[in-house]
Design a protein around this motif. Structure first.
Motif, PDB file in Angstrom:
ATOM      1  N   THR A  19     -22.516  30.265  -5.706  1.00 34.57           N
ATOM      2  CA  THR A  19     -21.358  31.104  -5.469  1.00 34.57           C
ATOM      3  C   THR A  19     -20.195  30.087  -5.621  1.00 34.57           C
ATOM      4  OG1 THR A  19     -21.612  30.455  -3.042  1.00 34.57           O
ATOM      5  CG2 THR A  19     -22.441  32.448  -4.004  1.00 34.57           C
ATOM      6  N   ASN A  20     -19.032  30.520  -5.696  1.00 30.85           N
ATOM      7  CA  ASN A  20     -17.854  29.664  -5.717  1.00 30.85           C
ATOM      8  C   ASN A  20     -17.241  29.410  -4.555  1.00 30.85           C
ATOM      9  OD1 ASN A  20     -17.097  32.653  -4.793  1.00 30.85           O
ATOM     10  ND2 ASN A  20     -15.042  32.273  -5.716  1.00 30.85           N
ATOM     11  N   TYR A  24     -15.622  32.991   3.149  1.00 34.65           N
ATOM     12  CA  TYR A  24     -14.747  33.774   2.397  1.00 34.65           C
ATOM     13  C   TYR A  24     -13.962  34.700   3.516  1.00 34.65           C
ATOM     14  CZ  TYR A  24     -17.675  33.218  -1.801  1.00 34.65           C
ATOM     15  OH  TYR A  24     -18.480  32.622  -2.789  1.00 34.65           O
ATOM     16  N   THR A  29     -12.452  36.556  -3.538  1.00 37.60           N
ATOM     17  CA  THR A  29     -13.374  37.049  -4.377  1.00 37.60           C
ATOM     18  C   THR A  29     -14.872  36.261  -4.519  1.00 37.60           C
ATOM     19  OG1 THR A  29     -11.831  37.857  -6.030  1.00 37.60           O
ATOM     20  CG2 THR A  29     -13.937  37.648  -7.048  1.00 37.60           C
ATOM     21  N   GLN A  31     -17.645  35.257  -6.390  1.00 35.70           N
ATOM     22  CA  GLN A  31     -18.117  34.988  -7.684  1.00 35.70           C
ATOM     23  C   GLN A  31     -19.706  34.183  -7.656  1.00 35.70           C
ATOM     24  OE1 GLN A  31     -15.638  35.598  -9.838  1.00 35.70           O
ATOM     25  NE2 GLN A  31     -16.809  35.491 -11.674  1.00 35.70           N
ATOM     26  N   TYR A  33     -22.831  32.875  -9.845  1.00 34.69           N
ATOM     27  CA  TYR A  33     -23.059  32.309 -11.230  1.00 34.69           C
ATOM     28  C   TYR A  33     -24.281  31.596 -11.235  1.00 34.69           C
ATOM     29  CZ  TYR A  33     -21.013  27.995  -9.435  1.00 34.69           C
ATOM     30  OH  TYR A  33     -20.723  26.891  -8.569  1.00 34.69           O
ATOM     31  N   ASN A  68     -22.094  34.521 -15.143  1.00 38.73           N
ATOM     32  CA  ASN A  68     -21.191  34.371 -14.243  1.00 38.73           C
ATOM     33  C   ASN A  68     -20.440  35.892 -13.973  1.00 38.73           C
ATOM     34  OD1 ASN A  68     -18.818  33.476 -12.752  1.00 38.73           O
ATOM     35  ND2 ASN A  68     -18.356  31.720 -14.090  1.00 38.73           N
ATOM     36  N   HIS A  69     -20.760  36.363 -12.602  1.00 41.25           N
ATOM     37  CA  HIS A  69     -20.319  37.494 -12.187  1.00 41.25           C
ATOM     38  C   HIS A  69     -19.369  37.545 -11.199  1.00 41.25           C
ATOM     39  CE1 HIS A  69     -20.716  42.066 -12.198  1.00 41.25           C
ATOM     40  NE2 HIS A  69     -21.070  41.855 -11.193  1.00 41.25           N
ATOM     41  N   GLN A  70     -18.399  38.600 -10.961  1.00 35.20           N
ATOM     42  CA  GLN A  70     -17.496  38.922  -9.929  1.00 35.20           C
ATOM     43  C   GLN A  70     -18.333  39.959  -9.132  1.00 35.20           C
ATOM     44  OE1 GLN A  70     -13.240  39.403 -10.408  1.00 35.20           O
ATOM     45  NE2 GLN A  70     -13.385  40.734  -8.651  1.00 35.20           N
ATOM     46  N   THR A  73     -14.743  41.526  -4.084  1.00 39.78           N
ATOM     47  CA  THR A  73     -13.549  41.157  -3.497  1.00 39.78           C
ATOM     48  C   THR A  73     -13.599  41.681  -2.048  1.00 39.78           C
ATOM     49  OG1 THR A  73     -12.058  41.459  -5.702  1.00 39.78           O
ATOM     50  CG2 THR A  73     -10.969  41.555  -3.518  1.00 39.78           C
TER      51      THR A  73
END
Length: 312
Positions: A19-20, A24, A29, A31, A33, A68-70, A73
């Motif tokens: 994850t990014n 959070y 967001t 993300q 991947y 790679n998927h969002q 949010t």
């Protein structure tokens, strides 16, 4: 010769997830991947702190196996998306259901990366174990955060609470709550159905949610009424026992009377028997006295008949 060609699956599974970020806050967001098999169908799931599924999506990897998927949010915290620890899972549909998981945090600020602080709400529900139809009883709720009572408006704090009825239906408790004092709330409830009533109290405060449960088994009447009936029955049984003792005493006296009467009857029978014997003896003696007299009379009558006959 026959050869059987059996495919042997590689024990190594090509599935990775990242994850990014690890923490959070709202409006950020999420993300997701990683890598899988080329053009493989993958399932992405996001589990909430209570293990319910917050997000569910299906994607396909690129020809080189990457993705790679969002996924999300982050919204403002709510009872359905509260602050806490979430789990992101990627599930392969072609590698025998193989999956990978990673934990992330949803908080009011991303600064929790350096200083981890977790708020916890404790919810305790006090409800009677038993109740009766059409008889009101009171349910109490205590809510604390980090050991301190939460004193918010109960409509906002407890607005998602529900009552699960014996027939399977549910009733919202949003407008039932009253404040006893800060952190302690209550409501009065009058059941209309027999069976088990389950009170699900949901607390939401500053992005953190908590739940508490209690159950009350409702009878056709309460235990107090049953105890009164048992006491009345015991009283009736005591009175019956006393009456039986009195009857037993009277019967005992009656037995004595019957015994005395039986003795008197036996004595009377003996006296009658003696009298009969006496009569029999007297009759015998009378017969012995009357027989010579009757014989003499008979002789005299015979002589008179003879004399009369000679005269003629």
């Amino acid at each position: 010769m026959i050869f059987l060609l059996i495919p042997i699956q590689d024990s190594f599974s090509e599935l990775e997830i990242s994850t990014n970020s690890k923490v959070y806050s709202p409006d950020h967001t999420l993300q997701v991947y990683g890598t899988g098999l080329p053009e493989e169908n993958l399932i992405l799931r996001l589990f909430a702190p209570d293990e319910s599924i917050t997000k569910f999506e299906q994607i396909q990897t690129n020809p080189d196996g990457t993705f790679n998927h969002q996924l999300l949010t982050w919204p403002e915290p709510s009872p359905t998306v509260p602050y806490g620890t979430y789990v992101v899972e990627v599930l392969s549909t072609e590698q025998n259901g193989f999956s990978k998981k990673i934990e992330i945090k949803f908080s009011s600020t991303t600064e929790l990366i350096s200083v981890a602080i977790e708020r916890q709400i404790d919810t305790v529900v006090f409800a009677p174990e038993t109740g009766a139809i059409n008889q009101s009883f009171r349910v109490f709720i205590q809510t604390t955060r980090d050991g301190l009572n939460i004193g918010n408006d109960p409509v906002e704090l407890l607005g998602n609470s529900q009552l699960h009825l014996p027939d399977g239906s549910s009733l919202s408790l949003k407008d039932y709550f009253k404040t006893l004092y800060a952190g302690v709330y209550y409501f009065d409830y009058t059941p209309r159905q027999e069976g088990t009533h389950v009170f699900q109290i949901s607390v939401f405060n500053e992005g953190v949610s908590s739940k508490g449960f209690a159950a009350t088994h409702v009878l056709s009447q309460n235990l107090g009424g049953i105890n009164k009936q048992i006491s009345k029955l015991n009283s009736i049984l005591d009175e019956t026992s006393n009456e039986l003792n009195t009857l037993k005493s009277e019967i005992s006296g009656f037995d004595d009377t019957l015994s005395t009467a039986s003795t008197n009857i036996n004595e009377s029978t003996d006296n009658i028997s003696t009298s009969v014997n006496s009569i029999e003896e007297a009759s015998s003696q009378l017969n012995s006295l009357l027989f010579p007299i009757i014989a003499s009379i008979g002789i005299i009558v015979a002589l008179q008949i003879t004399i009369i006959a000679r005269r003629r």
